[in-house]
Design an enzyme around this catalytic site. Structure first.
Site, PDB file in Angstrom:
ATOM      1  CB  SER A 181      -0.828  -0.033   1.247  1.00  6.71           C
ATOM      2  OG  SER A 181      -0.237   0.584   2.381  1.00  6.71           O
TER       3      SER A 181
ATOM      4  CG  ASP B 106       0.368   0.040   5.622  1.00  7.94           C
ATOM      5  OD1 ASP B 106       1.799   0.259   5.519  1.00  7.94           O
ATOM      6  OD2 ASP B 106      -0.765  -0.321   4.883  1.00  7.94           O
TER       7      ASP B 106
ATOM      8  CE1 TYR C 123      12.644   8.666   1.042  1.00  7.40           C
ATOM      9  CE2 TYR C 123      10.863   8.729  -0.466  1.00  7.40           C
ATOM     10  CZ  TYR C 123      11.296   9.074   0.696  1.00  7.40           C
ATOM     11  OH  TYR C 123      10.717  10.144   1.613  1.00  7.40           O
TER      12      TYR C 123
ATOM     13  CG  HIS D 246      21.043   1.364  -3.300  1.00  7.43           C
ATOM     14  ND1 HIS D 246      20.387   1.197  -4.672  1.00  7.43           N
ATOM     15  CD2 HIS D 246      20.233   0.982  -2.427  1.00  7.43           C
ATOM     16  CE1 HIS D 246      19.349   0.298  -4.251  1.00  7.43           C
ATOM     17  NE2 HIS D 246      19.021   0.219  -3.016  1.00  7.43           N
TER      18      HIS D 246
HETATM   19  C1  HEM Z   1      23.167  -2.073   1.769  1.00 11.00           C
HETATM   20  C2  HEM Z   1      21.882  -1.763   1.844  1.00 11.00           C
HETATM   21  C3  HEM Z   1      20.771  -1.827   0.621  1.00 11.00           C
HETATM   22  C4  HEM Z   1      20.553  -3.040  -0.338  1.00 11.00           C
HETATM   23  C5  HEM Z   1      21.474  -4.360  -0.132  1.00 11.00           C
HETATM   24  C6  HEM Z   1      19.625  -2.854  -1.018  1.00 11.00           C
HETATM   25  C7  HEM Z   1      18.959  -3.778  -2.002  1.00 11.00           C
HETATM   26  C8  HEM Z   1      18.201  -3.535  -2.665  1.00 11.00           C
HETATM   27  C9  HEM Z   1      17.484  -4.436  -3.738  1.00 11.00           C
HETATM   28  C10 HEM Z   1      17.978  -5.879  -3.959  1.00 11.00           C
HETATM   29  C11 HEM Z   1      16.448  -3.806  -4.361  1.00 11.00           C
HETATM   30  C12 HEM Z   1      15.784  -4.399  -5.456  1.00 11.00           C
HETATM   31  C13 HEM Z   1      14.537  -5.010  -4.627  1.00 11.00           C
HETATM   32  C14 HEM Z   1      13.435  -5.728  -5.654  1.00 11.00           C
HETATM   33  O1  HEM Z   1      13.353  -5.146  -6.722  1.00 11.00           O
HETATM   34  O2  HEM Z   1      13.060  -6.842  -5.171  1.00 11.00           O
HETATM   35  C15 HEM Z   1      16.292  -2.591  -3.898  1.00 11.00           C
HETATM   36  C16 HEM Z   1      15.471  -1.530  -4.256  1.00 11.00           C
HETATM   37  C17 HEM Z   1      15.020  -0.179  -3.702  1.00 11.00           C
HETATM   38  N1  HEM Z   1      16.189   0.003  -2.646  1.00 11.00           N
HETATM   39 FE1  HEM Z   1      17.704  -0.648  -1.740  1.00 11.00          FE
HETATM   40  N2  HEM Z   1      19.002  -1.602  -0.864  1.00 11.00           N
HETATM   41  C18 HEM Z   1      19.724  -1.232   0.359  1.00 11.00           C
HETATM   42  C19 HEM Z   1      19.828   0.117   1.114  1.00 11.00           C
HETATM   43  C20 HEM Z   1      18.499   1.033   0.599  1.00 11.00           C
HETATM   44  C21 HEM Z   1      18.453   2.215   1.012  1.00 11.00           C
HETATM   45  C22 HEM Z   1      19.034   2.863   2.338  1.00 11.00           C
HETATM   46  C23 HEM Z   1      17.215   2.832   0.600  1.00 11.00           C
HETATM   47  C24 HEM Z   1      16.973   4.247   0.695  1.00 11.00           C
HETATM   48  C25 HEM Z   1      16.401   4.510   1.780  1.00 11.00           C
HETATM   49  C26 HEM Z   1      17.000   1.970  -0.675  1.00 11.00           C
HETATM   50  C27 HEM Z   1      15.971   2.296  -1.461  1.00 11.00           C
HETATM   51  C28 HEM Z   1      15.393   1.387  -2.543  1.00 11.00           C
HETATM   52  C29 HEM Z   1      14.384   1.615  -3.103  1.00 11.00           C
HETATM   53  C30 HEM Z   1      13.256   2.878  -3.151  1.00 11.00           C
HETATM   54  C31 HEM Z   1      14.327   0.459  -4.055  1.00 11.00           C
HETATM   55  C32 HEM Z   1      13.002   0.049  -5.066  1.00 11.00           C
HETATM   56  C33 HEM Z   1      12.208  -0.646  -4.200  1.00 11.00           C
HETATM   57  C34 HEM Z   1      10.943  -1.198  -5.047  1.00 11.00           C
HETATM   58  O3  HEM Z   1      10.452  -0.588  -5.867  1.00 11.00           O
HETATM   59  O4  HEM Z   1      10.391  -2.313  -4.562  1.00 11.00           O
HETATM   60  N3  HEM Z   1      17.755   0.608  -0.732  1.00 11.00           N
HETATM   61  N4  HEM Z   1      17.410  -2.288  -3.002  1.00 11.00           N
END
Ligand code: HEM
Length: 944
Positions: free
Chosen positions: A125, A129, A281, A284
């Protein structure tokens, strides 16, 4: 006014004004269906229930105005290698810790879960929440709920499997929210505000299911309130850099606001997350060195031996699916190699260690070429997703936000190498994609108002998003009410600006869910989103370093409880056990005070002897209590309409006030009849000050509130000591020690009283010592009000009125062993804590036959009762009993006095299982849990 144009215009304006007073259509409806969050977020906007529901399509805010065809845009891998790939690690410039971004990851996973089958779909959502905890739909929610009628989650369980692909601190934070849910559900059950909850053993079928739902959904609302509060305290404070300035200010986006024409400024109308914010957001680049290593290891585990630059989005989808398929059932999920215990929970120490590590690890700086190489796949997937979504370019986004578009690449990033590379890739600044444009934009410097320090465009946009998410949520606005959350729940999840850590809510969460793991003023608890090294510098700058414990906290041994009569009796007499109140008292009462001489109780005995050591002194004392009780009943009663019946709130206006008037009398403090009247304090103000001193010294105050209370109590002690010194003339030495009781024994010259002679003999010389002694008596007096209340409540419906005077008191105590000890078979380590349940020990049937039966004629010889500290120590057992008898006589002398009808005549109280030292707990005026009774009304017709 005559009919005509002017009258019509005026009428139109009035009608517009009146119409605009209310929302159209109404913003909310009544009933549980609308009060509770649905599992998939539907129904947030009652008129458009699908808005922002899980499984909906992402929204797009900004119109694309330049063609950004995937065929013509640079290869995502090439973009990563040129503009994003980390070239060495740079600490975050404002001192943010790795945990800050673990929390951020929790926030974004609450609102984004892009489908691996169709990137247009957000599987969760668009609301804060806590979906990662509670699940994004009914099926995932059902997996985490125990459903046994108590509204609980399984121990330390959460719903979101994707979090297991993130560094473990993210999961730890979520576990704390999971624990908080259970804490809240249990508390709501214990308080049982509407009296509807029952022990689950008495329920079955539909009734059990209804109670389960009520508790679960209410606790979820409160827990989401907590989540919002953490966002608007710790998180926003770091984003805006307020934490560096020692400011506890925060945004409050939820309240009602009116436009100039008095129409309501919109709120609670729902939200649908946009693709632009999903892109914004992707933080990374802030990954700490340690989390980078963790991610590298995770990638190698999922794709063993595969070079990073050959991995594709479909590899990721397959790899992630396989990894999830190998997971055990949800109760056995683990992370960071932690082991669950037999009951399914993690060890507090393990969780806390991970948090402490994460607090110590500096986050990385936002910057071009700052993203770890091992996240290449995450980034190329992100860039491709954005292209599939058809998002705008960076400049369109800036125009949309009202920012000036960039005219050159150098304006966007002043590092010529980055600007040149970007120009070579994109050719024209208007073709710079949003994803890369945001993530590689030059970062903001650390200036006032900047704490997160990403590129300027991100820093401007995330605040809009935070407000849209929260102000747009009906459950944070129109339906965020004490009725829906319960009075206690609503109070519990509010931001407390005066909390330590400049209003930190995470500190409260850490100390609540892992009470032995942090000291009550630890920087690791109250500023966990900042590294301690950075915080040390900032706290020094604002001269608050001495308020915080900067060391990495070690775990305290958890306490033991004993209810055994012999163990309790022996430990209480044993000088090798030290009650915590002595240390506490030393921190707030200066000099050698009444409380700080535990080894020399003879001094207190002497003072008590002075207070009522002669029959004359005792007679004065008892007369005071009897007469004051009657006087207060009379003066606070009111007549019911058309009848001779009178009513008085006995607890609030009489039983709590009597001891206050007494201590005011002996200390020379003048009680004011109202806040604006002449005098020192109203009885309520004085009660509250003394009550706080008592709570701080004797009770187990919630650890997160201890330091704030300590500061307030230090102030109360200062103010009251000064009042006592002034009131008795100590400060000018006009009155000698004999002045102490001069107001109390007004009829005679002070010197004639045994009490005064005795005090002379005791040799109290300094005014400080005298004031401390009086203060000690004052502090004990609030406990009297609890004893009066319990006694009156006990006897109000009982035939034993004559026996009133003969009942005694009990209390509880916590002690620490000064060396390894064994007390009647109980082994206690050095510094180990043991809670002595004196109440339970006093109900030992072998020592006191039929302990649950009221029997004032029970044999009291042989001093079998275990008496602890507090009132009986301050005032002495005998005086206490005499005072109590007189107050009860004052009440029961009114022949037909009885409970007021309905709830008014019931003493509302409950057992707080987290506060074993309290026999009963109450809700105070602000609806926080309090040791002090609040209300019990009686009616009578006779003359008081
Ligand atoms: C070492 C830390 C992190 C790792 C290993 C990581 C890993 C990943 C991975 C694997 C995805 C793809 C997820 C998917 O499509 O299933 C992703 C998406 C994303 N990550 Fe990270 N992430 C980390 C930290 C962060 C942080 C700190 C933020 C921001 C606050 C962030 C923001 C995002 C966003 C916004 C997406 C897109 C999510 C979506 O559309 O579903 N990530 N990240």
């Amino acid at each position: 006014m005559p009919p005509g144009d002017v009258a019509d215009k005026l009428q139109d304006e009035v009608i517009k004004l009146l119409y605009n007073d209310l929302s159209h259509p109404p913003a909310t409806l009544i009933g549980k269906k609308y009060a509770w969050r649905s599992a998939d977020g539907s129904g947030n906007n009652i008129a458009d229930p699908d808005l922002g529901k899980a499984g909906s399509t992402y929204s797009r805010s900004v119109q694309q105005s330049h063609p950004l065809s995937p065929n013509e845009l640079p290869d995502p891998g090439l973009i990563f290698d040129t503009l994003l790939k980390r070239d060495g690690f740079q600490n975050h410039p404002a001192g943010l810790s790795s945990l800050m971004f673990s929390f951020a990851a929790l926030v974004i996973h609450s609102v984004f879960r892009t489908s691996h089958r169709d990137v247009n779909i957000n599987e969760t959502s668009s609301y804060c929440d806590l979906a990662p905890l509670y699940g994004h739909d009914q099926a995932s929610q059902d997996r985490v709920r125990m459903r046994d009628g108590r509204g609980l989650l399984y121990p330390d369980v959460f719903a979101e499997d994707r979090l297991l692909l993130l560094p473990p601190a993210v999961c730890v934070l979520l576990v704390l929210f999971s624990r908080n849910h259970n804490y809240i559900a249990k508390k709501i059950f214990d308080i049982n505000e509407r009296g509807t909850y029952q022990d689950i053993s008495k329920l079955s079928g539909a009734a059990l299911a209804a109670q389960e739902e009520d508790l679960f959904q209410t606790a979820r609302l409160v827990n989401c309130g907590w989540f919002g509060t953490v966002i608007f305290s710790d998180y926003v404070s770091c984003i805006l850099g307020l934490v560096r300035l020692g400011s506890n200010w925060s945004l409050n986006p939820f309240g009602e606001m009116r436009n100039l024409d008095h129409s309501e400024f919109e709120r609670g109308r729902g939200n649908a997350c946009s693709v632009e914010f999903n892109c914004l957001y992707r933080w990374h680049a802030t990954t700490s060195k340690e989390d980078e290593q963790w991610t590298q290891a995770m990638i190698e585990k999922i794709f063993p031996g595969k070079p990073l630059d050959t991995l594709t989005a479909s590899d990721f989808a397959v790899g992630a699916k396989d990894a999830m398929a190998m997971l055990p059932d949800i109760h056995h999920w683990t992370f960071g190699n932690l082991q669950r215990q037999e009951d399914g929970s993690f060890k507090d120490e393990d969780l806390a260690n991970m948090l402490k590590n994460s607090t110590e690890h500096p986050a990385g700086a936002f910057r071009a070429r700052g993203t770890p190489e091992c996240m290449r796949l995450h980034e190329t997937m992100g860039i491709n997703q954005n292209r599939q979504w058809g998002v705008c370019n960076l400049n369109d986004f800036r125009r949309y936000l009202g920012l000036k578009p960039f005219t050159t690449f150098l304006e966007w990033n002043s590092d010529p190498e980055i600007a040149n590379a970007a120009e070579k890739l994109y050719g024209n600044i208007e073709y710079l994609e949003l994803y890369v444009g945001l993530q590689a934009e030059e970062a903001k410097p650390v200036v006032d108002g900047a704490g997160l320090c990403p590129g300027y465009t991100i820093s401007r946009a995330i605040l809009s998003d935070a407000i849209a998410l929260t102000r747009g949520d009906r459950y944070f606005t129109h339906d965020y009410t004490p009725f829906n959350l319960t009075a206690w729940g609503f109070a519990d999840c509010q931001r407390q600006p005066d909390a330590l850590g400049f209003g930190s809510a995470l500190g409260r969460l850490f100390l609540r869910t892992m009470p032995e793991q942090f000291t009550p003023n630890s920087t690791y608890a109250f500023f966990p989103l900042m590294t301690p090294a950075a915080m040390e510098v900032f706290l020094k700058d604002i001269k608050q370093l001495d308020k915080y414990d900067m060391k990495r906290p070690t775990a305290r041994a958890s306490g033991q409880v004993t209810k055994d009569y012999a163990q309790v009796g022996n430990i209480i007499k044993d000088s090798k056990f030290i009650a915590h109140y002595q240390a506490r008292a030393r921190l707030v009462v200066p000099g050698k005070g009444f409380f700080s001489a535990p080894e020399d109780r003879s001094e207190q005995q002497r003072v008590l002897g002075a207070l009522a050591g002669t029959s004359e002194a005792t007679a004065e004392l008892t007369k005071f209590f009897f007469e004051k009780t009657q006087e207060l009943i009379r003066s606070n009663s009111f007549n019911l309409s058309g009848s001779k019946t009178r009513s008085v709130n006995l607890v609030r206006d009489v039983l709590k006030a009597v001891p206050i008037h007494w201590v005011a009398d002996i200390s020379g403090i003048q009680i004011k009849s109202s806040p604006s009247a002449h005098g020192d304090f109203t009885a309520v103000e004085l009660y509250s000050m003394i009550g706080e001193i008592y709570s701080y010294i004797f009770l187990d105050v919630e650890p997160a509130k201890l330091m704030v209370l300590q500061e307030r109590v230090q102030n109360h002690v200062k103010v009251l000591s000064q009042c006592i010194e002034n009131g008795l003339g100590f400060s000018s030495n006009r009155l000698s020690i004999s002045g102490i009781f001069s107001l109390f024994y007004r009829a005679k010259k002070p010197e004639e009283h045994a009490v005064v002679k005795q005090l002379h003999k005791l040799g109290y010389q300094s005014s400080r010592e005298q004031a401390n002694t009086i203060l000690a008596i004052m502090v004990g007096a609030v406990e009297l009000s609890v004893a009066f209340t319990n006694m009156v409540d006990l006897y109000l419906d009982s035939p034993n009125e004559d026996d009133i005077r003969k009942l005694a008191l009990t209390g509880d105590k916590e002690g620490t062993a000064s060396s390894n000890q064994t007390a009647d078979g109980l082994a206690i380590q050095k510094d180990g804590r043991v809670f002595l349940d004196i109440l339970a020990a006093g109900r030992n049937a072998q020592v006191f036959p039929e302990p649950e039966t009221v029997n004032a004629r029970r044999d009291q010889s042989g001093k079998k009762y275990i008496i602890s500290d507090g009132i009986s120590r301050c005032l002495g057992e005998d005086i206490t009993i005499q005072i109590m008898s007189q107050v009860l006589r004052g009440v029961f002398a009114i022949k037909d006095l009885q409970r007021a009808p309905g709830n008014s005549g019931i003493l509302y109280r409950f057992k707080d299982h987290d506060r074993p030292e309290l026999n009963y707990a109450y809700l105070d005026e602000q609806k926080f849990i309090s040791p002090w009774p609040t209300s019990l009304a009686v009616v009578y017709t006779g003359d008081a």
